[in-house]
Design a protein around this motif. Sequence first.
Motif, PDB file in Angstrom:
ATOM      1  N   TYR A  97       0.827  -1.209   0.000  1.00  0.00           N
ATOM      2  CA  TYR A  97       0.000   0.000   0.000  1.00  0.00           C
ATOM      3  C   TYR A  97       0.864   1.262   0.000  1.00  0.00           C
ATOM      4  CZ  TYR A  97      -3.619   3.357   1.207  1.00  0.00           C
ATOM      5  OH  TYR A  97      -4.475   4.430   1.181  1.00  0.00           O
ATOM      6  N   LYS A 101       0.945   4.496  -2.349  1.00  0.00           N
ATOM      7  CA  LYS A 101       0.636   5.779  -1.708  1.00  0.00           C
ATOM      8  C   LYS A 101       1.700   6.822  -2.056  1.00  0.00           C
ATOM      9  CE  LYS A 101      -0.146   7.800   2.890  1.00  0.00           C
ATOM     10  NZ  LYS A 101      -0.117   7.516   4.352  1.00  0.00           N
ATOM     11  N   LYS A 105       1.060  10.223  -4.328  1.00  0.00           N
ATOM     12  CA  LYS A 105       1.382  11.584  -3.882  1.00  0.00           C
ATOM     13  C   LYS A 105       2.213  12.313  -4.935  1.00  0.00           C
ATOM     14  CE  LYS A 105       3.245  14.122   0.093  1.00  0.00           C
ATOM     15  NZ  LYS A 105       3.888  14.013   1.424  1.00  0.00           N
ATOM     16  N   LYS A 111      -6.037   9.009  -3.126  1.00  0.00           N
ATOM     17  CA  LYS A 111      -5.716   7.769  -2.415  1.00  0.00           C
ATOM     18  C   LYS A 111      -6.784   6.690  -2.613  1.00  0.00           C
ATOM     19  CE  LYS A 111      -4.807   9.479   1.722  1.00  0.00           C
ATOM     20  NZ  LYS A 111      -4.429   9.459   3.161  1.00  0.00           N
ATOM     21  N   ILE A 114      -6.098   3.772  -4.949  1.00  0.00           N
ATOM     22  CA  ILE A 114      -5.173   2.697  -4.573  1.00  0.00           C
ATOM     23  C   ILE A 114      -5.922   1.404  -4.274  1.00  0.00           C
ATOM     24  CG2 ILE A 114      -3.427   1.957  -2.916  1.00  0.00           C
ATOM     25  CD1 ILE A 114      -2.666   4.912  -2.561  1.00  0.00           C
TER      26      ILE A 114
END
Length: 284
Positions: A97, A101, A105, A111, A114
Motif C-alpha cells: 500500500y 501511496k 502523492k 488515495k 489505490i
Amino acid sequence: MENRTVIHVEHLSKKFKEESALKDINFSVHAGEILGFLGPSGSGKTTTIKILTGQLAQTSGKAMVLEKPVEQINEEIYEQVGIVTDNSGLYERMTVYDNLKLFAKILDVKKETIDYLLKSVGLFEHKNKITSKLSKGMAQRLVLARAILHQPKVLFLDEPTSGLDPSTAESIHELLFKLKESGTAIFLTTHNMDEATKLCDHVALLNDGLIVEYGTPKALSLKFNNNKRYQVLLKDDRELTLLHSDETREKINQWMSNDELVTIHSCEPTLEKIFLEVTGRELL
C-alpha cells in the motif's frame, strides 16, 4: 475518441557494435489502441521499448512519443507514461500500500484509487505486506498497478501477465480494456499469442530486428488461411475436420437440412502458426 498518434516510429534502427538489433522499422500507435509487438527473445522488442522510453539512443531514424522526439523526453512526458518491465523498481522495505501511496502523492492521484487498483490486480488482501516478501507474480502485479495509477496516456507493457494465474491475468486484461476505452495507447510485448489475439487492435511480428508482418490479428489470420478447413460437431458426437471443397459444402448442407449439425468453425491459422510460416522460427 480522438485518433491522435501517440507513438510514431520511422526508419528506426539500432546497432550494438557490428550487430543490428533493429533494422529500419516503421509503425504508429494511436490513442485508445493496443499494439502487440511479437517476436522471440532477441528479436528487438525490449530494445524498441528502451528507445521509446528514452533509456537507449537509436542509431538512426525517428521515434516520437506524445508528439515529442524521444531524445527530448522530459519529466512532463514521463508523467503521462506508464512502464512495466522486468527491471521496474519497487521500494522493497515498504508495504504494498505504501508503495502506491508514495507514487499517488508524486503523481497527484487520489488515495481512493489505490484500493480499487489493488482489488483489480488481486493484491488487496496483501496491502500491508512488505514488498520484499512478495512472490514474483505479486511483485509483477504491483508494478502494473503503479504504472497505471495515474491513467497514463501511453503504457509500455513487457510481458505483463507472464507467470500469472488465469484469473489474475483475466483481471489485468479487463483493466487494460478500461484503459484503452479511456484513450490510453498501449504498446504490448507478449509470448502469449492467445493474449495478443484477444487484446490487440494490431500486431507487428518482429524477427531479427525487422517487422515481417503487420495488421489486425483477424486480417493476418485470413491472409495466411491458405489451406481452408472447417471443424464440425454432429449430434452423434462425431467431430470432423473437412477441407474446403464442393463435397464439404454438400455434406454441411445435408447435415443442416437434417438438423444433425451442432457447431461449425473455420480453422484460420493462429498468430503462432503465422509467425512460424513467415520466419521458420517459433515464438519462444
